[in-house]
Write an enzyme that holds these catalytic residues in place. Sequence first.
Site, PDB file in Angstrom:
ATOM      1  N   GLU A 154     -47.626  11.821   1.064  1.00 37.54           N
ATOM      2  CA  GLU A 154     -47.506  12.787  -0.037  1.00 37.54           C
ATOM      3  C   GLU A 154     -47.982  14.177   0.390  1.00 37.54           C
ATOM      4  O   GLU A 154     -48.934  14.730  -0.185  1.00 37.54           O
ATOM      5  CB  GLU A 154     -48.280  12.310  -1.264  1.00 37.54           C
ATOM      6  CG  GLU A 154     -47.675  11.092  -1.900  1.00 37.54           C
ATOM      7  CD  GLU A 154     -48.292  10.744  -3.248  1.00 37.54           C
ATOM      8  OE1 GLU A 154     -49.395  11.231  -3.544  1.00 37.54           O
ATOM      9  OE2 GLU A 154     -47.661   9.992  -4.003  1.00 37.54           O
ATOM     10  N   GLU A 310     -43.700   4.060  -3.869  1.00 36.65           N
ATOM     11  CA  GLU A 310     -44.896   3.688  -4.627  1.00 36.65           C
ATOM     12  C   GLU A 310     -44.598   3.718  -6.116  1.00 36.65           C
ATOM     13  O   GLU A 310     -43.917   4.618  -6.611  1.00 36.65           O
ATOM     14  CB  GLU A 310     -46.027   4.704  -4.402  1.00 36.65           C
ATOM     15  CG  GLU A 310     -46.665   4.701  -3.051  1.00 36.65           C
ATOM     16  CD  GLU A 310     -47.812   5.714  -3.003  1.00 36.65           C
ATOM     17  OE1 GLU A 310     -48.384   6.055  -4.049  1.00 36.65           O
ATOM     18  OE2 GLU A 310     -48.119   6.182  -1.899  1.00 36.65           O
TER      19      GLU A 310
END
Length: 670
Positions: A154, A310
């Site tokens: 991320e 995710e």
Amino acid sequence: MKPQRDLSHLNFILFGGDYNPEQWPESIWPEDAQLMQEAGVNMVSLAIFSWAKLEPREGEFDFGWLDRIMNLLHAHGIKVDLATATAAPPPWMAKNYPDSLPMTKDGVTLYPGARQQYCPHSVAYKTLAARLVAKVAERYAQHPALAMWHINNEYGCHVSESFTPAGTNAFRAWLQAKYETMDRLNHAWGTAFWSQQYGDWSEIHPPRSAPTFVNPTQQLDWKRFSSDAILALMKMEVEILRRITPSVPVVTNFMGFFKPLDYWAWAQEEDLVSDDNYPDPLDPQAHIGSAMRYDLMRSLRYGQPWLLMEQTPAAVNWRNRNAMKKPDQMRLWSYQALARGANGVMFFQWRAAKAGAEKFHGAMVPHAGKDTRVFREIAQLGSELKRLDPLVRTTNHADVAIVFDWDNWWALELDSHPSIDMSARNLMPYYAALYQHGVTCDFVPSTVSADKLREYKLVVVPNLYLTKDGVGPVFEQYVAAGGHMVIGAFSGISNADDHIWLGGYPAPFRALLGIRIEEFEALGAGQKQQLITDDEESFACDTWRDAIQLEGARVLARMGEEEHAEAPAITQNTFGKGSAVYVGTCPDTQALTWLLARMCAEAGVVAPLAAPPGVEVTVRSGDGRRFVFVLNQTAQNVEVKLAEPMRDALTGLEHAGVVTLAGYGVAVLM
Ligand code: GLA
């Protein structure tokens, strides 16, 4: 688009999650591997936050534990999405290289103790990260469990810009490369204003805390620079990985509509797009937001499959109030990703942590262990997904494209504008209206080619405040050739330098739209106005009102308020063989549903099935197969009529005429 690495080894639906074995004694690992098999897990993301464990002291590496867990996973037939581990530097880095720490615009240094405490411009960080990546790649290049590389994690999640001296220098170098001369920079930034003219590159700063509004083009360039600078970190890792393991695909995980990073540019540098999505179960529109970001993820590499990297099986830990997904909602929302082009469904994380800031985050194996609702739902999903492996060679084909640009997002939401409410949030009502019609959309950037645009029957531009040179003519070509286009308010206002296009708004689209706007006004917070359509329906609008003069366009809706009674609010212009609609306000979702129903009908866009409200239907096809996903996003039973008998790939049942779904139920029909 850069070519993709061969993904033929990923010829099944990926199912698994982030696995953090370093947080547990090794004695638990065999149980993990065995439970993973029981749950149908076929891939895990490993070592994402393991830098401190892999390099406990600068230059001292310990791969023994990672060797053992890689071997154990391989022995259980589980593939690994192996991280380069560069997302969270160990505390020794800050001690040995204090200037590796990031700095906020107010000059506050961010210290170790959480994660991601590195300045993207720090030479120490880059050097140490590059060394670690090379070590990991060399060590596991030939490991049979290695399926792909998980680069960092991320990017930009916590630190997306850093105002250190290194950041300032890098910004100056970036500007110098872009503008070459001071004159060009001064012109682009409009520095004749407020005595801002620069005489030398060394006088320039990032847009730090300042007495009042910082120069808008300076702010815009800083956003472009920051996205580029973080992308350079990824490219650095990609180069190392490609050199050592040329055939292993590289992936980094995105965060949907994440403002700081221009994912159009990012997606070109990796082989597979992936997304981390945490819809809030308390938000009744959450599934529409998910649909929108999944359509974006699929579009970033122009229809190639992507991964849901995710999601949580239960609740997250980082909102003020963390609601649980309801029974069956996790399953439904997993299928929603597949329904919109994903080839895998992964979770954060495998085993719920016992310590640390994420100990209350949901996991595939909760604190209470495997005898839990969550684990049973996970295992059920894992076993079902095995039936869908043929999906991997299919994708969605959309008739509608939505134009979306990061550059525009950054420019639109700069300060000192007519209304703070005129923001990228106005995209949602347009998307929601198309969603209500059961229409799947692709996203395209505004710099898309005319050829690409021609693949779509309808192109929707919710906002394009920043309109680059050349965009107007491409839109004109598309419509002239028979396309249909809808353009939202406050579009066609400024160029790439954020200078106004003069001569009446929206200058680059005036001929296309057949209108001229002399002035616009911001409406008050929460102020609603009435919108009356040409078939005398009444809706609400807010935020904005353009004073539209017709130059060939006809009126589809007008303002209902007495003071502007009869003033055009939505117009349509015939242009060549097509038509272009302008929406000079922010209509509510009902009004846009009305408008887009009409435009879909004109453009010949039809939903795959006439489904009842709250039922989402999408189609994936390719390789001689066609899968129709029917997702019941409501808690009630629903009946969906079918045009022909179909078989459910999940249950094997034949459905003739109608399929009945329980609340949050799913069917994948063939
Ligand atoms: C992000 C991160 C994960 C974890 C989750 C929690 O997606 O990538 O490491 O922190 O959030 O929701």
